[in-house]
Design a protein around this motif. Structure first.
Motif, short mmCIF file in Angstrom:
data_model
loop_
_atom_site.label_atom_id
_atom_site.label_comp_id
_atom_site.label_asym_id
_atom_site.label_seq_id
_atom_site.Cartn_x
_atom_site.Cartn_y
_atom_site.Cartn_z
N GLU A 2 -8.04 9.82 9.27
CA GLU A 2 -6.64 10.10 9.01
C GLU A 2 -5.73 9.04 9.64
O GLU A 2 -6.05 8.48 10.69
CB GLU A 2 -6.26 11.48 9.58
CG GLU A 2 -7.08 12.63 9.04
CD GLU A 2 -6.84 12.87 7.56
OE1 GLU A 2 -5.72 12.59 7.10
OE2 GLU A 2 -7.77 13.33 6.87
N ILE A 3 -4.59 8.79 8.98
CA ILE A 3 -3.56 7.96 9.58
C ILE A 3 -2.80 8.85 10.56
O ILE A 3 -2.14 9.81 10.17
CB ILE A 3 -2.61 7.37 8.52
CG1 ILE A 3 -3.38 6.38 7.64
CG2 ILE A 3 -1.42 6.68 9.18
CD1 ILE A 3 -2.54 5.75 6.53
N SER A 51 4.05 5.55 2.57
CA SER A 51 4.36 6.98 2.65
C SER A 51 4.00 7.55 4.02
O SER A 51 4.75 8.35 4.58
CB SER A 51 3.62 7.74 1.54
OG SER A 51 2.22 7.57 1.65
N SER A 52 2.86 7.14 4.58
CA SER A 52 2.46 7.65 5.89
C SER A 52 3.42 7.16 6.97
O SER A 52 3.81 7.94 7.86
CB SER A 52 1.03 7.20 6.22
OG SER A 52 0.10 7.75 5.32
N ARG A 81 -5.30 4.60 12.71
CA ARG A 81 -6.16 5.61 12.11
C ARG A 81 -6.99 6.28 13.22
O ARG A 81 -7.56 5.60 14.07
CB ARG A 81 -7.11 4.99 11.08
CG ARG A 81 -6.44 4.62 9.79
CD ARG A 81 -7.46 4.17 8.74
NE ARG A 81 -6.84 3.90 7.45
CZ ARG A 81 -6.61 4.80 6.52
NH1 ARG A 81 -6.98 6.06 6.73
NH2 ARG A 81 -6.04 4.47 5.39
N SER A 94 0.83 -1.19 0.00
CA SER A 94 0.00 0.00 0.00
C SER A 94 0.87 1.25 0.00
O SER A 94 1.66 1.47 0.93
CB SER A 94 -0.92 0.00 1.23
OG SER A 94 -1.53 1.26 1.41
N TYR A 95 0.71 2.08 -1.03
CA TYR A 95 1.49 3.31 -1.11
C TYR A 95 1.16 4.24 0.06
O TYR A 95 2.06 4.87 0.64
CB TYR A 95 1.22 4.03 -2.43
CG TYR A 95 1.89 5.38 -2.50
CD1 TYR A 95 3.25 5.48 -2.78
CD2 TYR A 95 1.17 6.55 -2.27
CE1 TYR A 95 3.88 6.73 -2.83
CE2 TYR A 95 1.79 7.79 -2.32
CZ TYR A 95 3.14 7.88 -2.59
OH TYR A 95 3.75 9.10 -2.64
N SER A 96 -0.13 4.33 0.43
CA SER A 96 -0.51 5.23 1.52
C SER A 96 0.10 4.76 2.84
O SER A 96 0.53 5.58 3.66
CB SER A 96 -2.04 5.31 1.64
OG SER A 96 -2.59 4.07 2.02
N HIS A 97 0.16 3.44 3.06
CA HIS A 97 0.78 2.93 4.27
C HIS A 97 2.28 3.24 4.29
O HIS A 97 2.82 3.69 5.31
CB HIS A 97 0.57 1.41 4.38
CG HIS A 97 -0.76 1.03 4.94
ND1 HIS A 97 -1.02 -0.18 5.52
CD2 HIS A 97 -1.94 1.72 5.00
CE1 HIS A 97 -2.27 -0.23 5.91
NE2 HIS A 97 -2.85 0.91 5.60
#
Length: 256
Positions: A126-127, A86-87, A122, A81-84
């Motif tokens: 939001e993360i 990057s976050s 979360r 997961s890109y969002s995981h």
């Protein structure tokens, strides 16, 4: 019979001795006051840095209520997961930079590693943080919440929830930051010396920091023993990227 000169000399000597004794006592009192003041400041700092809210009346805390009130959900870190990715990178960089500003040094704890499971936290939509645990030793590796989500008892509630399902007494890996120490004390986790895998992973990350400093820092002749406030933050950011890249490479190798 002593002369006036002898009496004057003796009086001056006695006055000098009395003055030295008075100064010695003043220095001792100042040192004692300074020690007490530093101890009080340290206690206040730990209290301010803790991420927890006071217990509910009766001395108990209901973790489920705290998490529900803040709409907190956790999910396992997904390396696809890109969002995981990057976050997690941004959160861990923020953690390292906060601790560097606070202590002027490298802070312990990895965002991901082969010996840990990492949860994405979360808060609402939001993360807002992450939590890395070592399932082999039932130990907390690192938990971090972004500043907007602190002071609500979220970190303590998550730890209490994990403790309730842990088959053994839950531990927390040394060393601790002042903020981490406050949270560990608050939640009653047992301190644990890191195992070989943790030590090796932390050493690899620190070696990467030193490599970047030696290569890029012109201000202190690339000496990692003298953290440069201009170049070390860049090295810390690189170390997060290095740790995540290493983990992702390991996952690809396992899947191959």
């Amino acid at each position: 019979m002593t002369s006036h000169v002898d009496q004057a000399v003796a009086a001056r000597i006695a006055a000098a001795r009395a003055k030295r004794e008075q100064q010695r006592q003043q220095r001792a009192e100042l040192a004692e006051a300074r020690t007490a003041g530093l101890a009080a400041r340290h206690r206040t700092k730990l209290q301010r840095q803790t991420e927890d809210t006071p217990p509910t009346p009766g001395g108990t805390m209901n973790p489920a209520s705290v998490l529900a009130a803040n709409r907190v959900r956790t999910s396992e870190f997904n390396p696809r997961s890109y969002s995981h990715i990057s976050s997690l990178a941004e959160l861990h960089k923020a953690y390292l930079l906060e601790e560097f500003e606070r202590t002027g040094d490298y802070a312990p704890g990895l965002p991901v590693a082969s010996h840990t499971n990492t949860l994405i936290i979360r808060v609402g939509d939001e993360i807002g943080g992450f939590c890395a645990v070592d399932p082999h030793h039932f130990a907390l590796e690192l938990i971090y919440l972004a500043p907007p989500y602190r002071g609500r008892g979220i970190a303590a509630a998550l730890i209490q929830q994990m403790r309730a399902t842990c088959p053994q007494r839950m531990k927390a890996k040394l060393p601790f930051t002042p903020q981490g120490q406050a949270l560990v004390t608050r939640t009653g986790l047992q301190p644990l010396q890191p195992a070989a895998a943790s030590v090796q992973a932390a050493a690899a990350q620190l070696a990467e920091i030193h490599r970047v400093v030696r290569r890029d820092c012109p201000h202190k002749k690339g000496n990692p023993a003298k953290p440069c406030r201009r170049c070390w933050p860049k090295a810390l950011r690189r170390s997060t990227e290095y740790a995540i890249r290493q983990y992702l490479a390991e996952q690809r190798d396992r899947a191959a």
